[in-house]
Design an enzyme around this catalytic site. Structure first.
Site, PDB file in Angstrom:
ATOM      1  N   ARG A 106      46.580  30.949  50.158  1.00 34.73           N
ATOM      2  CA  ARG A 106      47.854  30.962  50.887  1.00 34.73           C
ATOM      3  C   ARG A 106      47.639  30.355  52.274  1.00 34.73           C
ATOM      4  O   ARG A 106      46.844  30.875  53.063  1.00 34.73           O
ATOM      5  CB  ARG A 106      48.372  32.389  51.031  1.00 34.73           C
ATOM      6  N   HIS A 151      44.227  36.048  51.549  1.00 29.54           N
ATOM      7  CA  HIS A 151      44.549  34.895  50.706  1.00 29.54           C
ATOM      8  C   HIS A 151      44.190  33.581  51.394  1.00 29.54           C
ATOM      9  O   HIS A 151      43.834  32.607  50.721  1.00 29.54           O
ATOM     10  CB  HIS A 151      46.045  34.895  50.381  1.00 29.54           C
ATOM     11  N   ASP A 158      46.574  37.221  43.527  1.00 31.71           N
ATOM     12  CA  ASP A 158      47.532  38.197  43.021  1.00 31.71           C
ATOM     13  C   ASP A 158      47.779  37.881  41.551  1.00 31.71           C
ATOM     14  O   ASP A 158      48.138  36.743  41.212  1.00 31.71           O
ATOM     15  CB  ASP A 158      48.859  38.121  43.785  1.00 31.71           C
ATOM     16  N   GLU A 240      48.029  47.626  46.574  1.00 34.31           N
ATOM     17  CA  GLU A 240      48.711  46.644  45.740  1.00 34.31           C
ATOM     18  C   GLU A 240      47.957  46.488  44.420  1.00 34.31           C
ATOM     19  O   GLU A 240      46.850  45.929  44.395  1.00 34.31           O
ATOM     20  CB  GLU A 240      48.792  45.287  46.459  1.00 34.31           C
ATOM     21  N   HIS A 243      46.518  42.823  43.670  1.00 30.43           N
ATOM     22  CA  HIS A 243      45.766  42.097  44.703  1.00 30.43           C
ATOM     23  C   HIS A 243      44.265  42.329  44.541  1.00 30.43           C
ATOM     24  O   HIS A 243      43.789  43.466  44.618  1.00 30.43           O
ATOM     25  CB  HIS A 243      46.249  42.600  46.073  1.00 30.43           C
TER      26      HIS A 243
END
Length: 269
Positions: A106, A151, A158, A240, A243
């Site tokens: 990301r 990320h 994810d 999460e 994740h």
């Protein structure tokens, strides 16, 4: 277990047809930006059978629009993380499952956009699905949104599990009625993954991997994913269920900002 010998070939064909990478052209005059280091690869070049549903390259995410830096719906990772996912996929295919990734590397510019969005109290367009029980002003203080993300270091992903053969999924239609991400699986946005108790990016305590309110098949699915990836070096973020970070990280202290696109990768890999 039925039909697992033909699953890789069938899945590769389905993935090519349904999840082919298509270019999202940058705005006129936009510059290509920095290139990725040699250690980064596209996941598809390492394992084309892993399904990809790259949410931030679409409007179906908590912002309600394509996110800065996602020029293609493409999973990019450090090579060791991609190879570890390949090994996990080999194990899962033998049991009739496939991995499906929602987000991989990301860019920092995307993280910056998340922070700007979280500080804008007027933009609540996707609240009904992604954070129906959390006041938007709490998203940063409560840790749902952060100024830095693992990320951006390239070894975090994810993902979820899909039972094979993978059912087709329909695209999100901007403006459609939103359903809470923790609603029963047959009520929330259709996803061909197994039931994990919530949808992806559900800003709610029910997304905590070991939340005691999640039981039965949903809990078993979370633990199956966690155990499979944990055996290969991935560490789950407890808040999460989707994740995971591959360890040791190739770049434990560097946050990159090259765009998500084939052109960002060095050479044809």
């Amino acid at each position: 277990m039925t039909g697992t010998r033909t699953a890789p070939r069938a899945l590769a064909t389905a993935a090519a047809a349904l999840f082919a990478v298509t270019a999202v052209p940058p705005a006129a005059g936009a510059q290509e930006g920095p290139k990725a280091p040699e250690e980064f690869v596209s996941l598809r070049s390492v394992d084309p059978t892993i399904l990809q549903d790259m949410r931030y390259a679409t409007a179906h995410n908590f912002l309600g629009e394509r996110v800065d830096g996602y020029r293609q719906p493409l999973c990019v990772l450090t090579r060791p993380a991609a190879r570890a996912l390949h090994r996990a996929q080999e194990r899962l295919l033998r049991r009739g499952y496939s991995l499906k990734v929602y987000d991989c590397y990301r860019p920092q510019r995307a993280v910056d956009q998340f922070v700007r969005w979280a500080r804008d109290p007027d933009d609540q367009s996707m609240k009904a699905e992604f954070y129906p029980r959390v006041d938007k002003s709490r998203l940063i203080p409560d840790g749902y949104i952060a100024e830095k993300s693992g990320h951006s270091r390239g070894s975090t992903v994810d993902l979820t599990l899909v039972r094979l053969p993978a059912a087709p999924t329909r695209p999100y239609r901007p403006g459609e009625r939103l359903v809470p991400c923790f609603a029963p699986q047959d009520k929330r946005f259709p996803d061909n993954s197994v039931d994990m108790g919530t949808g992806y990016d559900c800003f709610d305590a029910l997304s905590h991997t070991d939340d005691p309110r999640i039981g039965g098949v949903q809990r078993a699915n979370r633990q199956f994913l966690k155990r499979t990836l944990g055996d290969l070096g991935f560490v789950n973020l407890p808040e999460e269920w989707w994740h995971f970070t591959f360890t040791p990280e190739t770049f434990p202290d560097t946050y990159f900002d090259f765009p998500v696109s084939e052109r960002s990768l060095s050479g044809a890999r």
